[in-house]
Design an enzyme around this catalytic site. Structure first.
Site, PDB file in Angstrom:
ATOM      1  N   ARG A 101      13.502  -2.519   3.715  1.00  0.00           N
ATOM      2  CA  ARG A 101      12.807  -2.694   2.437  1.00  0.00           C
ATOM      3  C   ARG A 101      13.825  -2.661   1.290  1.00  0.00           C
ATOM      4  O   ARG A 101      13.661  -3.311   0.268  1.00  0.00           O
ATOM      5  CB  ARG A 101      11.767  -1.585   2.258  1.00  0.00           C
ATOM      6  CG  ARG A 101      10.619  -1.656   3.268  1.00  0.00           C
ATOM      7  CD  ARG A 101       9.673  -0.476   3.093  1.00  0.00           C
ATOM      8  NE  ARG A 101       8.512  -0.534   3.977  1.00  0.00           N
ATOM      9  CZ  ARG A 101       8.441   0.064   5.160  1.00  0.00           C
ATOM     10  NH1 ARG A 101       9.454   0.757   5.620  1.00  0.00           N
ATOM     11  NH2 ARG A 101       7.343  -0.017   5.887  1.00  0.00           N
ATOM     12  N   ASP A 160       0.849   4.317   5.001  1.00  0.00           N
ATOM     13  CA  ASP A 160       1.527   5.107   6.044  1.00  0.00           C
ATOM     14  C   ASP A 160       0.586   6.175   6.611  1.00  0.00           C
ATOM     15  O   ASP A 160       0.619   6.466   7.808  1.00  0.00           O
ATOM     16  CB  ASP A 160       2.802   5.748   5.474  1.00  0.00           C
ATOM     17  CG  ASP A 160       3.791   4.699   4.986  1.00  0.00           C
ATOM     18  OD1 ASP A 160       3.818   3.599   5.571  1.00  0.00           O
ATOM     19  OD2 ASP A 160       4.509   4.960   4.006  1.00  0.00           O
ATOM     20  N   ARG A 220      -1.723   4.543   9.005  1.00  0.00           N
ATOM     21  CA  ARG A 220      -1.023   4.286  10.277  1.00  0.00           C
ATOM     22  C   ARG A 220      -0.879   5.587  11.076  1.00  0.00           C
ATOM     23  O   ARG A 220      -1.026   5.591  12.305  1.00  0.00           O
ATOM     24  CB  ARG A 220       0.352   3.680   9.991  1.00  0.00           C
ATOM     25  CG  ARG A 220       0.241   2.245   9.539  1.00  0.00           C
ATOM     26  CD  ARG A 220       1.594   1.620   9.232  1.00  0.00           C
ATOM     27  NE  ARG A 220       1.423   0.189   8.996  1.00  0.00           N
ATOM     28  CZ  ARG A 220       2.240  -0.550   8.261  1.00  0.00           C
ATOM     29  NH1 ARG A 220       3.300  -0.008   7.689  1.00  0.00           N
ATOM     30  NH2 ARG A 220       2.009  -1.831   8.106  1.00  0.00           N
ATOM     31  N   HIS A 240       8.518   5.489   1.023  1.00  0.00           N
ATOM     32  CA  HIS A 240       7.868   4.502   1.893  1.00  0.00           C
ATOM     33  C   HIS A 240       8.949   3.707   2.627  1.00  0.00           C
ATOM     34  O   HIS A 240       9.107   2.512   2.456  1.00  0.00           O
ATOM     35  CB  HIS A 240       6.993   3.581   1.032  1.00  0.00           C
ATOM     36  CG  HIS A 240       6.349   2.480   1.798  1.00  0.00           C
ATOM     37  ND1 HIS A 240       5.516   2.692   2.862  1.00  0.00           N
ATOM     38  CD2 HIS A 240       6.422   1.122   1.655  1.00  0.00           C
ATOM     39  CE1 HIS A 240       5.101   1.526   3.334  1.00  0.00           C
ATOM     40  NE2 HIS A 240       5.647   0.561   2.628  1.00  0.00           N
TER      41      HIS A 240
HETATM   42  P1  NAI Z   1       4.088 -13.205   0.741  1.00  0.00           P
HETATM   43  O1  NAI Z   1       5.379 -13.945   0.722  1.00  0.00           O
HETATM   44  O2  NAI Z   1       3.030 -13.621   1.687  1.00  0.00           O
HETATM   45  O3  NAI Z   1       3.452 -13.262  -0.731  1.00  0.00           O
HETATM   46  C1  NAI Z   1       4.177 -13.014  -1.879  1.00  0.00           C
HETATM   47  C2  NAI Z   1       3.645 -13.939  -2.959  1.00  0.00           C
HETATM   48  O4  NAI Z   1       4.263 -13.590  -4.201  1.00  0.00           O
HETATM   49  C3  NAI Z   1       3.953 -15.423  -2.703  1.00  0.00           C
HETATM   50  O5  NAI Z   1       2.744 -16.162  -2.651  1.00  0.00           O
HETATM   51  C4  NAI Z   1       4.824 -15.813  -3.881  1.00  0.00           C
HETATM   52  O6  NAI Z   1       4.624 -17.149  -4.311  1.00  0.00           O
HETATM   53  C5  NAI Z   1       4.381 -14.813  -4.933  1.00  0.00           C
HETATM   54  N1  NAI Z   1       5.341 -14.631  -6.014  1.00  0.00           N
HETATM   55  C6  NAI Z   1       6.697 -14.553  -5.948  1.00  0.00           C
HETATM   56  N2  NAI Z   1       7.204 -14.399  -7.183  1.00  0.00           N
HETATM   57  C7  NAI Z   1       6.163 -14.369  -8.046  1.00  0.00           C
HETATM   58  C8  NAI Z   1       6.045 -14.213  -9.447  1.00  0.00           C
HETATM   59  N3  NAI Z   1       7.112 -14.079 -10.217  1.00  0.00           N
HETATM   60  N4  NAI Z   1       4.811 -14.233  -9.978  1.00  0.00           N
HETATM   61  C9  NAI Z   1       3.712 -14.380  -9.215  1.00  0.00           C
HETATM   62  N5  NAI Z   1       3.751 -14.514  -7.877  1.00  0.00           N
HETATM   63  C10 NAI Z   1       4.965 -14.523  -7.306  1.00  0.00           C
HETATM   64  O7  NAI Z   1       4.445 -11.654   0.916  1.00  0.00           O
HETATM   65  P2  NAI Z   1       3.446 -10.479   1.359  1.00  0.00           P
HETATM   66  O8  NAI Z   1       3.493 -10.318   2.806  1.00  0.00           O
HETATM   67  O9  NAI Z   1       2.156 -10.680   0.670  1.00  0.00           O
HETATM   68  O10 NAI Z   1       4.205  -9.207   0.733  1.00  0.00           O
HETATM   69  C11 NAI Z   1       4.268  -9.041  -0.665  1.00  0.00           C
HETATM   70  C12 NAI Z   1       5.119  -7.828  -1.036  1.00  0.00           C
HETATM   71  O11 NAI Z   1       4.457  -6.637  -0.591  1.00  0.00           O
HETATM   72  C13 NAI Z   1       6.502  -7.801  -0.388  1.00  0.00           C
HETATM   73  O12 NAI Z   1       7.453  -7.299  -1.294  1.00  0.00           O
HETATM   74  C14 NAI Z   1       6.325  -6.848   0.778  1.00  0.00           C
HETATM   75  O13 NAI Z   1       7.530  -6.274   1.200  1.00  0.00           O
HETATM   76  C15 NAI Z   1       5.398  -5.847   0.152  1.00  0.00           C
HETATM   77  N6  NAI Z   1       4.645  -5.000   1.076  1.00  0.00           N
HETATM   78  C16 NAI Z   1       4.474  -3.701   0.701  1.00  0.00           C
HETATM   79  C17 NAI Z   1       3.741  -2.838   1.464  1.00  0.00           C
HETATM   80  C18 NAI Z   1       3.540  -1.425   0.990  1.00  0.00           C
HETATM   81  O14 NAI Z   1       2.993  -0.610   1.740  1.00  0.00           O
HETATM   82  N7  NAI Z   1       3.929  -1.070  -0.213  1.00  0.00           N
HETATM   83  C19 NAI Z   1       3.174  -3.273   2.749  1.00  0.00           C
HETATM   84  C20 NAI Z   1       3.366  -4.675   3.040  1.00  0.00           C
HETATM   85  C21 NAI Z   1       4.088  -5.495   2.218  1.00  0.00           C
END
Ligand code: NAI
Length: 308
Positions: free
Chosen positions: A88, A148, A151, A175
């Site tokens: 991460r 978490d 999970r 995290h």
């Molecule tokens: P994803 O790639 O499917 O979606 C991310 C979206 O953000 C994309 O559609 C992209 O076009 C959009 N994006 C990028 N820059 C942008 C901006 N400046 N303005 C608006 N939209 C923008 O990724 P996913 O799987 O949805 O993950 C998203 C984030 O969440 C990642 O950083 C991931 O690591 C994080 N994450 C965090 C978790 C947590 O427990 N905190 C758990 C799972 C994922």
């Protein structure tokens, strides 16, 4: 009531879907930078409304923040997800710019919004939001420990062969695979300590599986998970809009609580209409406090990358 979810990718869309199904708002704005993407996801979700029987209007927009005006809660999921083998932490540089820009745009049109940060590395992104936005600390919530902890309860339910809804259990700290701390000592099943129901080796395996829970899924899926992260984000939105005063582990600003300051880390908090409202002080033993301090050191090192 209006809610905004930024990032219409896997996590953002799942979060939006859960919010709509639970009818947490009359209006839900899904925003993405990719042309037409949020619009497409919103239309697809709206076409489930008559099948699922919900009445939330979902509107997809491409980078037009004026459409988000007057949001009560904004969930930030925009940014890159982890690829297999990636930590991460490696996402810091890219996602810091995205999260800061997005949060500023949200506040321009919704100055009273409560901000939920999901983008990784979440502890550092939450700290960045705290430091750069100048909002009261209670309005900035990082979502990580909520996932978490879910999970943790999943792995406990497998070990105990029980209904996970009968379990209580919290994961505190950062995290990250090595920074989170499943609090096995405080976990209970039907009010009984799980330490009385599982042997030490099984309990240690549950904790270890929890810590690599995200990486396990990244290995299986080729990208990070979305169902549970999206549901966890929606659960926090629900606690806010319904003023549930419910206990979750969230990443929040610490000012001496749990022995740490000038950092955002996962601790048990009450979540209600004001955001996170109160930190619950679980008494940590020496080993748990040492792990928490170690976790804080690791997160602080990541936060320092922001200043470089
Ligand atoms: P994803 O790639 O499917 O979606 C991310 C979206 O953000 C994309 O559609 C992209 O076009 C959009 N994006 C990028 N820059 C942008 C901006 N400046 N303005 C608006 N939209 C923008 O990724 P996913 O799987 O949805 O993950 C998203 C984030 O969440 C990642 O950083 C991931 O690591 C994080 N994450 C965090 C978790 C947590 O427990 N905190 C758990 C799972 C994922």
């Amino acid at each position: 009531m209006k809610i905004t979810v930024v990032g219409a990718g896997a996590v953002g869309a799942t979060c939006a879907d859960n919010i709509a199904r639970k009818e947490l708002a009359e209006e839900l704005v899904l925003l993405d930078i990719k042309e037409g993407f949020a619009e497409g996801k919103a239309i697809d979700m709206m076409q489930t409304a008559t099948l699922l029987g919900f009445d939330t209007k979902i509107k997809g927009v491409t980078n037009d923040y004026s459409q988000t005006a007057g949001s009560t809660v904004a969930v930030i999921t925009s940014g890159l997800p982890r690829k297999p083998g990636m930590t991460r932490e490696e996402l810091i540089g890219i996602n810091a710019g995205i999260v800061k820009g997005v949060a500023e745009n949200i506040l321009k049109y919704s100055p009273d919004a409560i901000i939920i940060v999901i983008s990784n590395p979440m502890d550092t992104m939450t700290y960045l939001a705290l430091k750069s936005l100048g909002l009261p600390k209670n309005r900035i919530i990082g979502m990580g420990g909520t996932l978490d902890s879910a999970r943790f309860k999943y792995y406990l339910s497998v070990a105990l062969n029980c209904n996970s809804n009968d379990l209580q259990g919290f994961v505190i700290g950062g995290h990250g695979d090595t920074t989170m701390i499943p609090l096995t000592r405080y976990a209970t099943y039907q009010s009984l300590p799980v330490s009385e129901l599982l042997d030490e080796a099984t309990l240690a395996k549950v904790a270890a599986d929890t810590m690599v829970g995200g990486a396990t899924l990244t290995g299986l899926l080729g990208t990070s998970a979305w169902y549970a992260p999206g549901a966890a984000g929606a659960a926090l939105v629900e606690a806010i809009v319904r003023d549930e005063k419910k206990l979750f582990t969230c990443c929040v600003a610490l000012e001496g609580e749990y022995g740490q300051s000038d950092i955002c880390l996962g601790v048990p908090v009450i979540v209600g209409k004001n955001g996170w409202e109160k930190i619950i002080d679980y008494k940590l033993n020496e080993a748990e406090q040492a792990s928490f301090n170690k976790s804080a050191d690791a997160v602080r090192n990541m936060n320092n990358v922001l200043a470089e």
